[in-house]
Enzyme design. Structure first.
Site, short mmCIF file in Angstrom:
data_model
loop_
_atom_site.label_atom_id
_atom_site.label_comp_id
_atom_site.label_asym_id
_atom_site.label_seq_id
_atom_site.Cartn_x
_atom_site.Cartn_y
_atom_site.Cartn_z
N CYS A 91 0.81 -1.23 0.00
CA CYS A 91 0.00 0.00 0.00
C CYS A 91 0.84 1.27 0.00
O CYS A 91 0.34 2.34 -0.36
CB CYS A 91 -0.94 0.02 1.20
SG CYS A 91 -2.16 -1.30 1.19
N HIS A 345 -9.10 3.93 -1.57
CA HIS A 345 -7.72 3.44 -1.40
C HIS A 345 -7.33 2.59 -2.61
O HIS A 345 -7.30 1.36 -2.54
CB HIS A 345 -7.66 2.63 -0.11
CG HIS A 345 -6.31 2.09 0.25
ND1 HIS A 345 -5.13 2.54 -0.32
CD2 HIS A 345 -5.95 1.10 1.13
CE1 HIS A 345 -4.12 1.87 0.19
NE2 HIS A 345 -4.59 0.98 1.06
N CYS A 375 0.40 2.42 6.61
CA CYS A 375 0.62 1.01 6.94
C CYS A 375 0.62 0.19 5.66
O CYS A 375 -0.02 0.57 4.67
CB CYS A 375 -0.46 0.51 7.89
SG CYS A 375 -2.14 0.57 7.23
#
Length: 389
Positions: A91, A345, A375
């Site tokens: 990510c 996201h 994260c």
């Protein structure tokens, strides 16, 4: 001494990462090409001057295989002589692209470089790069973690349990994200960073009418009897409402030195001050933002109270709320224009999306210092500090 500054930052609107999403008809290469094209058009730079294009993509398979960033640069009309590469730090991939780009400028290896990212989760769903029945971890990981690793949703539940976060707290945070994002759109605060595409000009997942009562009606998203037995402390409070959706989108930032910016007549948005990356427990997985924040603040010689704005990726509400508890940050300064729970996201694009939003928010609000952290799967996290110019 050389520095590194952001001189332009742009993103697409964020579409739902579903077949009926507003951007699902657009190939991921074209999503990223649009931001690259918009970046040079808005900045006015000659793309032939760009030393490299560093892009993040997580599921590098199918339509996102074969070095997506290279073909996006070519599709955007950049000269064939401009190189490009695609990286994967899960990510945080495009935030890592920012780190690499800025470090290249600081070292003198680059004068002008693009950091960017893309993910089309409607066309290349998450885990598409792991064929059924295949083990991406290998026997050494199985031996080191004999009880087995867990999906991110279980990690989010474990974090909620460890930090005693209630369903009501997480839902309230999620509602706030939607309301902040809706207010930012209403007040024109996203106009400077969003490049409309194919008739789409707004983030598709923002829900202005979200309320705690609505979210309270959602069922747990990750309940599993096997994990319930293994982790009896889990209360199953993570839902689709207090976690980020899946999305399509792309984003890009243009990075150079102050000296080159002045020579080219470019106005910096922010200086890239300090960087950190860290590893953490791959079972809890999403807690790396805590040590990464501590590490980057030490490197910057700053305290948490010196930071005026934060962008902490809202993969799950539990991640941000645990980070807030551990760091003591003022939640009023966090994701002030809404976060990923509302905006979305799109994995590989999220790092530079956060940077884009943060750099523009710094100018809008007159912030001196800002901090971004994310994260990442596998127990990783990136963090960086931006400084006003």
């Amino acid at each position: 001494m050389r520095d590194a500054v952001i001189v332009e930052a742009v993103r697409t609107p964020m579409g739902k990462g579903k077949p009926n999403g507003s951007l699902a008809h657009i190939h991921p290469v074209e999503l990223l090409a649009h931001t690259l094209r918009s970046l040079v058009e808005r900045s006015g730079v000659d793309p032939a001057l760009i030393d490299d294009v560093i892009g993040g993509t997580v599921d590098q398979v199918g339509e996102q295989a074969m070095n997506t960033t290279r073909y996006a640069a070519l599709s955007a009309g950049f000269p064939e002589t401009v190189p490009a590469t695609t990286i994967d730090r899960q990510c945080g991939s495009s935030q890592q692209a920012v780190h690499f780009a800025a470090q290249g400028v600081l070292s003198g290896a680059y004068d002008l470089v693009v950091a960017c990212g893309v993910e089309s989760m409607s066309r290349v769903p998450m885990w598409s790069n792991v064929p059924p029945g295949k083990d991406p971890f290998g026997p050494g990981i199985a031996a080191r973690y004999p009880d087995g690793l867990v999906p991110q949703g279980i990690s989010a539940e474990l974090i909620a349990a460890k930090w005693s976060l209630t369903r009501e707290e997480m839902d309230a945070f999620a509602v706030s994200s939607h309301h902040r994002a809706a207010a930012a759109w209403q007040n024109g605060l996203y106009d400077a960073e969003v490049a409309p595409l194919d008739g789409v000009s707004r983030d598709e997942c923002v829900r202005p009418g979200s309320t705690p009562e609505i979210l309270a009606g959602l069922k747990p998203a990750y309940h599993d009897p096997v994990f319930a037995e293994r982790f009896p402390q889990i209360e199953w409070n993570v839902t689709a409402g207090n976690a980020s959706p899946v999305n399509d989108g792309a984003s890009a930032v243009l990075i150079t030195s102050s000296e080159t910016a002045a020579r080219l007549g470019l106005r910096p948005l922010a200086r890239l001050h300090s960087f950190a990356v860290t590893g953490s427990d791959p079972v809890l997985m999403l807690t790396g933002v805590i040590p990464a924040t501590e590490k980057v603040l030490r490197r910057a010689n700053l305290s948490i109270d010196d930071i005026d704005l934060f962008e902490v990726n809202e993969a799950f509400a539990s991640v941000v709320l645990a980070w807030r508890q551990a760091t003591g940050a003022d939640l009023a300064k966090v994701n002030v224009h809404g976060g990923a729970i509302a905006l979305g996201h799109p994995l590989g694009a999220s790092g530079t999306r956060l940077t884009t939003t943060l750099a523009h928010a710094m100018r809008e609000r007159g912030a001196r210092y800002a901090l971004q952290t994310m994260c990442e799967a596998g127990g990783l996290a990136n963090a960086m500090v931006l400084e006003a110019v």
